[in-house]
Structure formats: structure tokens, C-alpha cells
Design an enzyme around this catalytic site. Structure first.
Site, PDB file in Angstrom:
ATOM      1  CG  HIS A 169      -0.368   0.070   2.547  1.00  0.00           C
ATOM      2  ND1 HIS A 169      -0.116  -1.048   3.295  1.00  0.00           N
ATOM      3  CD2 HIS A 169       0.020   1.122   3.324  1.00  0.00           C
ATOM      4  CE1 HIS A 169       0.403  -0.699   4.474  1.00  0.00           C
ATOM      5  NE2 HIS A 169       0.508   0.619   4.517  1.00  0.00           N
ATOM      6  CD  GLU A 196      -5.844   1.578   8.790  1.00  0.00           C
ATOM      7  OE1 GLU A 196      -4.857   1.898   9.468  1.00  0.00           O
ATOM      8  OE2 GLU A 196      -5.876   0.582   8.052  1.00  0.00           O
ATOM      9  CD  GLN A 256      -2.430   2.318   6.006  1.00  0.00           C
ATOM     10  OE1 GLN A 256      -1.307   2.788   5.876  1.00  0.00           O
ATOM     11  NE2 GLN A 256      -2.683   1.321   6.831  1.00  0.00           N
ATOM     12  CG  HIS A 315       3.493   4.609   5.478  1.00  0.00           C
ATOM     13  ND1 HIS A 315       2.424   5.184   6.135  1.00  0.00           N
ATOM     14  CD2 HIS A 315       3.084   3.340   5.176  1.00  0.00           C
ATOM     15  CE1 HIS A 315       1.443   4.300   6.234  1.00  0.00           C
ATOM     16  NE2 HIS A 315       1.806   3.173   5.653  1.00  0.00           N
ATOM     17  CD  GLU A 332       2.859  -0.455   7.198  1.00  0.00           C
ATOM     18  OE1 GLU A 332       2.537   0.704   6.853  1.00  0.00           O
ATOM     19  OE2 GLU A 332       2.036  -1.307   7.584  1.00  0.00           O
TER      20      GLU A 332
END
Lengths: 150, 150
Positions: free
Chosen positions: B7, B43, B60, B84, B134
């Protein structure tokens, strides 16, 4: 219709060092490199996965070739990091016009040439909740360059 | 091994308005919503495409639930935008340890719970050319939530 995350565009100060970081840390290999003089960037595409629309998702590492390019100015202001995100579509022209019709500023009157012979345009980040957003139609109908690696 | 772009995490001030932007502009629909109190975010996951490793790629959208959360502080400093990027792996624990061994700072001692019951960790952006990165292992082995939509 936008059918995939085509790539994440990452601005960097030193393309070779950044390519080496992604290779050494994650094992990602360079799929394609080119210089786009119009955009003022030297770039490397790292293919991460194939996608369900027959295309693929890449990281696009971008080093400015001149300070007054869009990426050069962005890098001077922000430092290294994510510069834009790109969605893949079979019809960048039609999608760009439809999106323009919804009041989102499209940065080019007509799509221009992007990575690997694709046709691209950009949407104004201020109209996209802060995200510089690119639309991409790959050069090949299948959008699958795995047999054209170079 | 990292096998997909899982994502792109986008910080926003108003989740409902941002979800509506993505729906109205591109036709992207909400696949899943949740509140993660530990991360301090509300989210929405928008599924964009399936991926060749049996997983999927999402946007996301993240709204902070409190100003002192990581995303809240980031938003106050940077404004809305890409926060991110996340890569999918079948083994976040093993990959995080291997990456730590290469000198990249991993932000958690052990992976924590992320979206949709996944296990996640983060790499320090200063060790990743400015990109907060991530690593994600999905809750289900197939990483395919299409039958579990809610």
C-alpha cells in the site's frame, strides 16, 4: 479507468547510491534506466510485482539532471522522499479529460512521453489532498515489459 | 522477501472528505475501515489491484485520532500527502531481522498489528533515502481479502 498502482516516484540526490540501497537492502533489481530530458530526470525503474490488469508496479527512482527541473526544485525544498504516485490506465487521454471535467487541474494539455515510452499526465497536488498524482498508459497494450527488459 | 507494493499510506486531515475525493475522481471504493488506537489513526483501505504474489495493492488513507500520534505530528509539519510506502512479504519477522542486520534501523523490536490484522514494522526514513518504509505480512496466508470484504 485506473486499474493499478503503476509506480511510486521517489526523488533522490544520487541515483546510483539509491539504486544500490534498494538492491542491497531488499534485493530489488533495476528493470530499466533512462534519461528524460524534457522532465529533467535520470531514472531507474525497479519492478516489484505484476498486477491483475496485465501491467506491473514499479519503484521509480528519480535524480534531477538540472536544478531548475520540477524534481530538482522539489528535492531542494523537501529533501529525498516520495515525490509522486502513479496509477495505470488503458486510456490516459480519456481519463485525464474526465478528471479535468470534475474540476481537478490536469497539468498538461495533452499527455507527454514518460518512462519506457508510456503516455503520462499529472494532476495538481493541491486538488488531490497534497498528492502529486500521475496517470500512465504503458507503451504496450499488455503493459507487460518482462520480455523487453533492457 | 518483499514481493509486492502492499500500500501507499496517505495522511489526510479529514478521512471522509478524502475518501469521497478518491471515489468521485477515480471511482475507488472503500474496501475496509478501522481505527487503530495504538497507531492513533482512523483509516480507510481502497483496493486498487491484485498482485502476482497472491496479495493486493491498496491506498491507505490515514486521519490522526490525536494530535500527538505519529501521523498527527507528521500532518502538522507537512500537510496532507504521502506519509509512507509499504511492501508486502510472507515473513515480516525474518525480513525485518535481515534488514536490521544490514544496519537499517527497524522502529519496533517486534512487529505490531496493522490494517486488517496484518503484522507490520517500519524502517527509519533517514536510513531509507527519506522514505518511511513499512513491511507488512497479511493476516491470511493468501493475502487475498476479496472474500472477507467488510
Amino acid at each position: 479507468m485506473l486499474t493499478r498502482i503503476d509506480h511510486i516516484g521517489i526523488a533522490c540526490s544520487n541515483l546510483d547510491a539509491t539504486v544500490e540501497f534498494y538492491r542491497a537492502t531488499y534485493g530489488f533489481e533495476v528493470f530499466h534506466t533512462e534519461v528524460n530530458e524534457e522532465q529533467g530526470v535520470r531514472e531507474a525503474m525497479l519492478k516489484i510485482n505484476d498486477t491483475s490488469d496485465g501491467g506491473a508496479s514499479y519503484l521509480q527512482l528519480l535524480e534531477p539532471t538540472r536544478e531548475d527541473s520540477a524534481v530538482g526544485k522539489w528535492l531542494a525544498k523537501n529533501g529525498e522522499g516520495v515525490h509522486h504516485i502513479a496509477f495505470g490506465t488503458a486510456d490516459v487521454d480519456g481519463d485525464a479529460e474526465a478528471i479535468r471535467g470534475k474540476g481537478v487541474r490536469v497539468l498538461y494539455d495533452e499527455p507527454r512521453i514518460g518512462s519506457m515510452g508510456s503516455r503520462i499526465t499529472f494532476l495538481h497536488p493541491k486538488d488531490c489532498h497534497g498528492v502529486l498524482t500521475e496517470l500512465v498508459t504503458s507503451a504496450e497494450p499488455s503493459a507487460d515489459h518482462s520480455s523487453a527488459e533492457h
